[in-house]
Every structure is written in C-alpha cells, then in structure tokens.
Design an enzyme around this catalytic site. Sequence first.
Site, PDB file in Angstrom:
ATOM      1  N   CYS A  11       0.846  -1.191   0.000  1.00 47.81           N
ATOM      2  CA  CYS A  11       0.000   0.000   0.000  1.00 47.81           C
ATOM      3  C   CYS A  11       0.886   1.247   0.000  1.00 47.81           C
ATOM      4  O   CYS A  11       1.681   1.451   0.919  1.00 47.81           O
ATOM      5  CB  CYS A  11      -0.886   0.011   1.232  1.00 47.81           C
ATOM      6  SG  CYS A  11      -1.744   1.588   1.421  1.00 47.81           S
ATOM      7  N   CYS A  17      -1.619   7.232   5.944  1.00 47.16           N
ATOM      8  CA  CYS A  17      -3.056   7.007   6.120  1.00 47.16           C
ATOM      9  C   CYS A  17      -3.371   6.403   7.482  1.00 47.16           C
ATOM     10  O   CYS A  17      -2.680   5.502   7.947  1.00 47.16           O
ATOM     11  CB  CYS A  17      -3.541   6.079   5.009  1.00 47.16           C
ATOM     12  SG  CYS A  17      -5.205   5.492   5.229  1.00 47.16           S
ATOM     13  N   CYS A  20      -5.504   1.796   8.205  1.00 47.66           N
ATOM     14  CA  CYS A  20      -5.103   0.424   8.539  1.00 47.66           C
ATOM     15  C   CYS A  20      -4.049   0.406   9.649  1.00 47.66           C
ATOM     16  O   CYS A  20      -3.309   1.358   9.822  1.00 47.66           O
ATOM     17  CB  CYS A  20      -4.514  -0.279   7.316  1.00 47.66           C
ATOM     18  SG  CYS A  20      -5.725  -0.643   6.051  1.00 47.66           S
ATOM     19  N   CYS A  94      -7.608   2.165  -2.950  1.00 46.33           N
ATOM     20  CA  CYS A  94      -7.238   1.618  -1.641  1.00 46.33           C
ATOM     21  C   CYS A  94      -7.335   0.095  -1.700  1.00 46.33           C
ATOM     22  O   CYS A  94      -8.259  -0.452  -2.308  1.00 46.33           O
ATOM     23  CB  CYS A  94      -8.203   2.194  -0.609  1.00 46.33           C
ATOM     24  SG  CYS A  94      -8.227   1.311   0.952  1.00 46.33           S
ATOM     25  N   GLN A 218     -23.397  -4.002   7.743  1.00 48.96           N
ATOM     26  CA  GLN A 218     -21.990  -4.415   7.810  1.00 48.96           C
ATOM     27  C   GLN A 218     -21.232  -4.090   6.519  1.00 48.96           C
ATOM     28  O   GLN A 218     -21.813  -4.177   5.438  1.00 48.96           O
ATOM     29  CB  GLN A 218     -21.915  -5.925   8.077  1.00 48.96           C
ATOM     30  CG  GLN A 218     -22.380  -6.329   9.463  1.00 48.96           C
ATOM     31  CD  GLN A 218     -21.351  -6.062  10.538  1.00 48.96           C
ATOM     32  OE1 GLN A 218     -20.302  -5.472  10.293  1.00 48.96           O
ATOM     33  NE2 GLN A 218     -21.651  -6.474  11.748  1.00 48.96           N
ATOM     34  N   TYR A 247     -30.401  -4.555  19.564  1.00 48.25           N
ATOM     35  CA  TYR A 247     -29.485  -3.749  18.743  1.00 48.25           C
ATOM     36  C   TYR A 247     -29.590  -4.273  17.301  1.00 48.25           C
ATOM     37  O   TYR A 247     -28.595  -4.602  16.662  1.00 48.25           O
ATOM     38  CB  TYR A 247     -28.039  -3.842  19.234  1.00 48.25           C
ATOM     39  CG  TYR A 247     -27.863  -3.604  20.721  1.00 48.25           C
ATOM     40  CD1 TYR A 247     -27.633  -2.314  21.208  1.00 48.25           C
ATOM     41  CD2 TYR A 247     -27.931  -4.657  21.637  1.00 48.25           C
ATOM     42  CE1 TYR A 247     -27.472  -2.091  22.576  1.00 48.25           C
ATOM     43  CE2 TYR A 247     -27.763  -4.440  22.995  1.00 48.25           C
ATOM     44  CZ  TYR A 247     -27.538  -3.164  23.459  1.00 48.25           C
ATOM     45  OH  TYR A 247     -27.364  -2.951  24.807  1.00 48.25           O
ATOM     46  N   GLU A 268     -34.184  -1.482  18.571  1.00 47.28           N
ATOM     47  CA  GLU A 268     -33.096  -0.686  17.981  1.00 47.28           C
ATOM     48  C   GLU A 268     -33.371   0.803  18.235  1.00 47.28           C
ATOM     49  O   GLU A 268     -34.521   1.242  18.241  1.00 47.28           O
ATOM     50  CB  GLU A 268     -33.053  -1.012  16.471  1.00 47.28           C
ATOM     51  CG  GLU A 268     -32.399  -0.012  15.562  1.00 47.28           C
ATOM     52  CD  GLU A 268     -30.908   0.150  15.791  1.00 47.28           C
ATOM     53  OE1 GLU A 268     -30.198  -0.858  15.919  1.00 47.28           O
ATOM     54  OE2 GLU A 268     -30.460   1.315  15.852  1.00 47.28           O
ATOM     55  N   ASP A 316     -26.273  -7.624  19.562  1.00 46.52           N
ATOM     56  CA  ASP A 316     -25.197  -7.184  18.669  1.00 46.52           C
ATOM     57  C   ASP A 316     -24.962  -5.690  18.895  1.00 46.52           C
ATOM     58  O   ASP A 316     -25.254  -4.865  18.036  1.00 46.52           O
ATOM     59  CB  ASP A 316     -25.630  -7.471  17.214  1.00 46.52           C
ATOM     60  CG  ASP A 316     -24.553  -7.128  16.200  1.00 46.52           C
ATOM     61  OD1 ASP A 316     -23.425  -6.787  16.614  1.00 46.52           O
ATOM     62  OD2 ASP A 316     -24.844  -7.190  14.987  1.00 46.52           O
ATOM     63  N   CYS A 343     -18.271  -6.372  18.025  1.00 47.89           N
ATOM     64  CA  CYS A 343     -17.168  -5.824  17.220  1.00 47.89           C
ATOM     65  C   CYS A 343     -16.129  -5.189  18.139  1.00 47.89           C
ATOM     66  O   CYS A 343     -15.212  -4.526  17.676  1.00 47.89           O
ATOM     67  CB  CYS A 343     -17.687  -4.834  16.179  1.00 47.89           C
ATOM     68  SG  CYS A 343     -18.594  -3.469  16.888  1.00 47.89           S
TER      69      CYS A 343
END
Length: 388
Positions: A11, A17, A20, A94, A218, A247, A268, A316, A343
């Site tokens: 990259c 950047c 990542c 990218c 997602q 959620y 939600e 979630d 997550c």
Amino acid sequence: MKTKQSEMKTCPYAKKCGGCDYQGISYEEQLEKKQAYMKKLMKPFGKVNPIVGMDDPYHYRHKVQAAFDCTRRGQIVAGVYEKKSHDVVDIESCLIENEEADAIIRDIKGMLRSFRIKTYDEDTGYGLLRHVLVRKGYHSGQIMVVLVLASPILPSKNNFVKALRKVHPDISTVVININERRTSMVLGERNITVYGKGYIEDELCDCTFRISPTSFYQVNPEQTELLYQKAIEYAGLTGKETVIDAYCGTGTIGLIASRSADKVIGVELNRDAISDAIINAKRNDISNIRFYHEDAGKFMVDMAARGEKADVVIMDPPRSGSDEAFLSSVVKLAPGRVVYVSCGPDTLARDLKYLTKHGYHMEECTPYDMFPFTRHIETVIWMSKNCK
Ligand code: SAH
C-alpha cells in the site's frame, strides 16, 4: 490457504493514512495476532475457535467513505484522514476498498472544478462538499452514492448526476445528505434523493435487505454472511422459541432467525434503521417479527418488569458494548441461550464477566476477520444458563 508474505500487495499510503494498522504484515500473521489476542482475553471464560479469515483479504469494504478537501495550493483531495489529524490523504485507490466505489470517488473529484463545486473547509465552515459515501450491494450489485453537503443546494445537480452516470451507468441511486453542523460526524440527518429510489437492496443468507444512507449495514458482506450463519447456529432454534434481537439495526439477524423461531422481537435505537427493518420484514414476507424503536436496555427492563420471558437473546451492540440495565434484565428474563455478536472484544469480555457472574457460562466463541489489515476483531459467542 491464506495470502502469504510473498503474495502481499504494497500500500503506497500506509505511512500516512490512518485507516489500517497492519499494512506490511502478512495476512497469516495478522490472523495469528488476532487469534492470540482473543485467546488471552477469553481465557477466564473458555476456549476460542480458530479465527475465520478471508481467502482474499483485499477490496472487501463495500461501504467506502471519502473526506473531501482542498490543499493550500488549490488541489482537490479525497480520501482518508491522516493518522491523528484532520488532514486528508489523497487516495486514488485503496487495497481494502471496493474498486468500483474508489473509481466513482476519483471521478467525482475530477468533476468538481467544471461544476464549480467547492470542497468544504472544516476550519472556516466555507464550501459545500464534505464527504462522498459509496455503498455497493454484494449480491445485487446496486450502487448508492451519497454526497454529503454543508447546505442543501448542489449547483446544476441534474447535470452533475447525468455526467456521473455517463461514466458509471451502474449507479442505482444518488442521494444528497445535508450536514450543516460543525462536527466530525460524517452524515447529517436530512436526505434528498436526486436520482433513483434513495436506497439500495442487497441479499444476505437468502433474505433481501434495504440499505438507506444512514442505517447500519456491515461493510464486509462475505464475512457477514458467515458470521450471521454462525449466530443462527449458536441460537439453536427449533421453531418454538421466542427470540429477542437486540441492537437489531435493519433487522438482519432477527429476520434470518425468524424462519426457524416461533416469534422474534427486534429492538433498535436508530429510527431510520427501524423503518428499514419493518420494510424488510414485509419485503421478505415475514410476519412473526415485531420491531420496537427504543433503547435496548430500557426495553429489556420493561419486559422483565412485566414478567415476560424469552428463550433466546441475540445481542449485537455497538463497539462500546451493552450496559448494566440490559445485562441485568437478561438475567431476569433468564433465556436458555444468549448469543452475543461483538465488534469490540474488550467490551465483550467486560459484559461476559457480568453474565458469567450472574448464572451464565460461555459454550463457544468464534472470531471472524471482518476487517483485514485493521486491528478490529468481530466475534460471536454463545452462552448457556448454568444448571441449578
Ligand atoms: N444487528 C445489526 C446492527 C448491529 S450494529 C446488524 O448486524 O446489522 C449496532 C446497532 O445498535 C446499531 O444499529 C445502533 O443504532 C444500535 N444501538 C446503539 N445503541 C443502542 C441502544 N442503546 N439501544 C438499541 N440500539 C442501539
């Protein structure tokens, strides 16, 4: 076989950047790092299955967002913020973003001068175009372009859309999102559809979902499908259960679960997501699901107070995890199973600590690499109630 060091792409933006964390590290090593992290974190609760990685970890992001700015020399730039700053790194393409989305953003950048569209200046509040967001449906191929503007008027908007669609005829809809606030939040609350339906649709696990500009969906559809399948498997449904999908976003997991359950209750906080969820239920001919627009914690507290019961709770929450109101009500509702999609591994461990203290234990844990080249880890776990 996962991509080896010798097959890794380089990259050119990695140094600057802020997108990542793991550029320059082989994909195998990235997975090993994530596995080791999860193993350590989950040690008090049980074993961790091998992380599910991608066969091809590139160009997985089907939602691409670019900030627009103008340099002191007057050059228009579009891309991601530099590490720990609000300077935009000009990104032509990218390695983790969908290539067609990148091409659209590149071409919009090239069109701005001839349409006399100025980029927004965060310091002065002057200018118009703040961000461009592109979403592509993985199975449907439908493309949504969202132009985030500081005020509602886009000069020659019809000609602009026409010119853009001439280069990218696959674009299904173009929406203007108005964000007038001095904020680092990308999207504002108001949307004006300037071409197409104002939303796109995509399929996941044989259900069709509507995706609006502001609702959560997602970003890595390939891995999402695997993750949702595992969540449903962990729910252990036989057709008789009452399931809570907390959620629930646009209702994705609950709608998929509803086929194997007696009934599903989705809750939600985001109003647009709930509207989409209700439409998604109709779109898929599903009638054993109800959605509620409320704080998940409050909803569960009220449910527990009414003495209601649930057999399975699927949760979630966002990266910040759940809260005590929610978790203490789970304990009161006493479902036989809790499936937690997370997550944020650290908040997952925090919430797990609460639930294991209050009568549950972890049966299984499977991490998914939803975000290759970043440090983020998605996980799905399944908990059962301890026998008395
Ligand atoms: N299960 C969905 C969405 C998960 S993202 C999917 O897989 O697509 C987390 C969701 O939690 C977001 O849609 C967010 O709007 C919602 N959320 C955040 N805080 C909440 C709260 N306190 N109560 C209910 N929902 C909340």
